[in-house]
Write a protein that holds these residues in place. Structure first.
Motif, PDB file in Angstrom:
ATOM      1  N   ARG A 124       0.836  -1.424  -0.607  1.00 50.89           N
ATOM      2  CA  ARG A 124      -0.157   0.002   0.064  1.00 50.89           C
ATOM      3  C   ARG A 124       0.936   1.374   0.297  1.00 50.89           C
ATOM      4  O   ARG A 124       0.532   2.088  -0.783  1.00 50.89           O
ATOM      5  N   GLU A 125       2.183   1.532   1.016  1.00 51.84           N
ATOM      6  CA  GLU A 125       2.526   1.982   1.570  1.00 51.84           C
ATOM      7  C   GLU A 125       3.568   2.245  -0.627  1.00 51.84           C
ATOM      8  O   GLU A 125       4.090   3.599  -1.126  1.00 51.84           O
ATOM      9  N   SER A 126       4.031   1.801  -1.204  1.00 51.37           N
ATOM     10  CA  SER A 126       4.757   1.513  -2.862  1.00 51.37           C
ATOM     11  C   SER A 126       3.959   1.801  -3.395  1.00 51.37           C
ATOM     12  O   SER A 126       3.996   3.263  -3.831  1.00 51.37           O
ATOM     13  N   TYR A 127       2.156   1.656  -3.047  1.00 47.18           N
ATOM     14  CA  TYR A 127       0.967   2.326  -4.513  1.00 47.18           C
ATOM     15  C   TYR A 127       1.504   3.750  -4.252  1.00 47.18           C
ATOM     16  O   TYR A 127       1.817   4.156  -4.644  1.00 47.18           O
ATOM     17  N   ALA A 150       3.592  -5.032 -10.497  1.00 45.45           N
ATOM     18  CA  ALA A 150       4.918  -6.040 -10.519  1.00 45.45           C
ATOM     19  C   ALA A 150       5.163  -6.927  -9.847  1.00 45.45           C
ATOM     20  O   ALA A 150       5.671  -6.539  -8.545  1.00 45.45           O
ATOM     21  N   GLY A 151       5.798  -8.133 -10.317  1.00 43.65           N
ATOM     22  CA  GLY A 151       6.094  -9.489  -9.826  1.00 43.65           C
ATOM     23  C   GLY A 151       7.853  -9.147  -9.618  1.00 43.65           C
ATOM     24  O   GLY A 151       8.275 -10.359  -9.406  1.00 43.65           O
ATOM     25  N   PHE A 152       8.814  -8.201  -9.728  1.00 44.91           N
ATOM     26  CA  PHE A 152      10.243  -7.983  -9.902  1.00 44.91           C
ATOM     27  C   PHE A 152      10.344  -8.446  -8.056  1.00 44.91           C
ATOM     28  O   PHE A 152       9.850  -7.875  -7.503  1.00 44.91           O
ATOM     29  N   ARG A 153      11.553  -9.260  -8.700  1.00 44.84           N
ATOM     30  CA  ARG A 153      12.347  -9.904  -7.662  1.00 44.84           C
ATOM     31  C   ARG A 153      12.191  -8.482  -6.197  1.00 44.84           C
ATOM     32  O   ARG A 153      11.928  -8.406  -5.160  1.00 44.84           O
ATOM     33  N   VAL A 154      12.890  -7.407  -7.510  1.00 45.84           N
ATOM     34  CA  VAL A 154      13.011  -5.922  -6.034  1.00 45.84           C
ATOM     35  C   VAL A 154      12.057  -5.881  -4.873  1.00 45.84           C
ATOM     36  O   VAL A 154      12.292  -5.162  -3.921  1.00 45.84           O
ATOM     37  N   LEU A 155      10.804  -5.709  -5.793  1.00 47.00           N
ATOM     38  CA  LEU A 155      10.049  -5.512  -5.130  1.00 47.00           C
ATOM     39  C   LEU A 155       9.177  -6.185  -4.279  1.00 47.00           C
ATOM     40  O   LEU A 155       8.719  -6.188  -3.025  1.00 47.00           O
ATOM     41  N   ARG A 156       9.439  -7.701  -4.525  1.00 51.58           N
ATOM     42  CA  ARG A 156       8.690  -8.624  -3.451  1.00 51.58           C
ATOM     43  C   ARG A 156       9.122  -8.866  -2.561  1.00 51.58           C
ATOM     44  O   ARG A 156       9.111  -9.385  -1.247  1.00 51.58           O
ATOM     45  N   LEU A 157      10.368  -8.560  -2.653  1.00 47.63           N
ATOM     46  CA  LEU A 157      11.637  -8.930  -1.160  1.00 47.63           C
ATOM     47  C   LEU A 157      11.694  -7.564  -0.400  1.00 47.63           C
ATOM     48  O   LEU A 157      12.882  -8.483   0.726  1.00 47.63           O
ATOM     49  N   ALA A 158      11.695  -6.679  -0.509  1.00 45.17           N
ATOM     50  CA  ALA A 158      12.056  -5.817  -0.354  1.00 45.17           C
ATOM     51  C   ALA A 158      11.351  -5.643   1.253  1.00 45.17           C
ATOM     52  O   ALA A 158       9.594  -6.065   0.927  1.00 45.17           O
ATOM     53  N   GLN A 159      11.957  -5.383   2.187  1.00 43.33           N
ATOM     54  CA  GLN A 159      11.568  -5.147   3.719  1.00 43.33           C
ATOM     55  C   GLN A 159      10.812  -3.516   3.702  1.00 43.33           C
ATOM     56  O   GLN A 159      10.405  -3.556   5.230  1.00 43.33           O
ATOM     57  N   THR A 160      10.335  -3.145   3.183  1.00 41.89           N
ATOM     58  CA  THR A 160      10.266  -1.658   3.096  1.00 41.89           C
ATOM     59  C   THR A 160       9.099  -0.886   2.149  1.00 41.89           C
ATOM     60  O   THR A 160       9.291  -1.896   1.084  1.00 41.89           O
ATOM     61  N   PRO A 161       8.335  -0.359   1.904  1.00 43.61           N
ATOM     62  CA  PRO A 161       7.726   0.353   0.883  1.00 43.61           C
ATOM     63  C   PRO A 161       9.231   0.396  -0.320  1.00 43.61           C
ATOM     64  O   PRO A 161      10.302   0.712  -0.397  1.00 43.61           O
ATOM     65  N   ALA A 162       8.725   0.257  -1.832  1.00 41.30           N
ATOM     66  CA  ALA A 162       9.296  -0.404  -3.264  1.00 41.30           C
ATOM     67  C   ALA A 162       8.829   0.107  -3.984  1.00 41.30           C
ATOM     68  O   ALA A 162       8.090  -0.009  -4.410  1.00 41.30           O
TER      69      ALA A 162
END
Length: 182
Positions: A124-127, A150-162
Motif C-alpha cells: 500500500r505504501e509502495s503504491y 509487477a512481481g519483480f524480485r526487488v519489489l517482492r523481497l523489499a522489507q520496506t515500501p519499494a
C-alpha cells in the motif's frame, strides 16, 4: 545508439543520491562502482540499512523504437506464485526457487499471517510512493507511460515500501539522446 543501461542508471543514481543528501536525506546506494549486485541482494542491502524506502532505477528497451516514457512499478500483495510456476512450465523452464517463496525468510518472531499483513502494508505504501513519483514527474514535464504493479524480485523481497522506476527507453532515439545528458 550504443548507450548502456548500467551507465545511465548508475549516473542517475549518483545524481539522485547527491540531490537527496543536499535536501537532508540519507541515501544509500546498492553499488558504488561498475559491479553487478544480485537482484535478491539489492533489497537486502536496504533492509540492513533500515531504509525507509527502496527505489530501483532502470532504463527500458523494447523492439518498437517509438515507445517512450517513464514507467513506475510497485508491488502487488496478490502476487501469485502458482501463476508464475504455470507461466514457467508453459515456457518450458523451471521457475527460480525464490519466485516460489524459497529464500524469503520471515522476520524473527513473525508468523505467516503477520508477515502477510506487513507485506500488504508495504505494498500500500509502495503504491502511495509510486503515485507521488508519478505526480512529480508529471509536474516536471516528464511523460509517465504507466504506473502499475509487477512481481519483480526487488519489489517482492523489499522489507520496506519499494518502487522500480524505468527512467526512459534506450531504444527510443529521442529518449536515448535525453538520457545521455545531465
Amino acid at each position: 545508439g550504443g548507450l548502456r543501461e548500467k551507465h545511465v542508471v548508475f549516473d542517475t543514481a549518483l545524481k539522485l543520491a547527491e540531490e537527496l543528501r543536499r535536501r537532508g536525506f540519507e541515501a544509500v546506494l546498492t553499488r558504488d562502482s561498475d559491479t553487478f549486485i544480485e537482484l535478491e541482494d539489492r533489497p537486502a542491502i536496504a533492509a540492513r540499512q533500515n531504509a525507509d524506502v527502496f527505489v530501483s532505477v532502470h532504463a527500458n528497451a523494447i523492439a518498437n523504437r517509438s515507445v517512450r516514457g517513464i514507467e513506475i512499478f510497485h508491488c502487488d500483495p496478490r502476487y501469485d506464485t502458482l501463476e508464475l510456476a504455470a507461466q514457467a512450465a508453459r515456457a518450458g523452464r523451471h521457475p527460480h526457487p525464490e519466485d516460489l517463496g524459497a529464500n524469503v525468510a520471515l522476520p524473527p518472531g513473525a508468523n505467516q499471517a503477520a508477515f502477510q499483513m506487513l507485506l500488504e502494508e508495504y505494498c500500500r505504501e509502495s503504491y502511495e510512493l509510486a503515485k507521488a513519483l508519478d505526480r512529480s514527474f508529471t509536474r516536471a514535464g516528464m511523460p509517465v507511460r504507466s504506473l502499475r504493479t509487477a512481481g519483480f524480485r526487488v519489489l517482492r523481497l523489499a522489507q520496506t515500501p519499494a518502487v522500480l522506476v524505468e527512467i526512459g527507453f534506450l531504444t527510443n532515439p529521442s529518449e536515448e539522446a535525453q538520457l545521455r545528458t545531465d
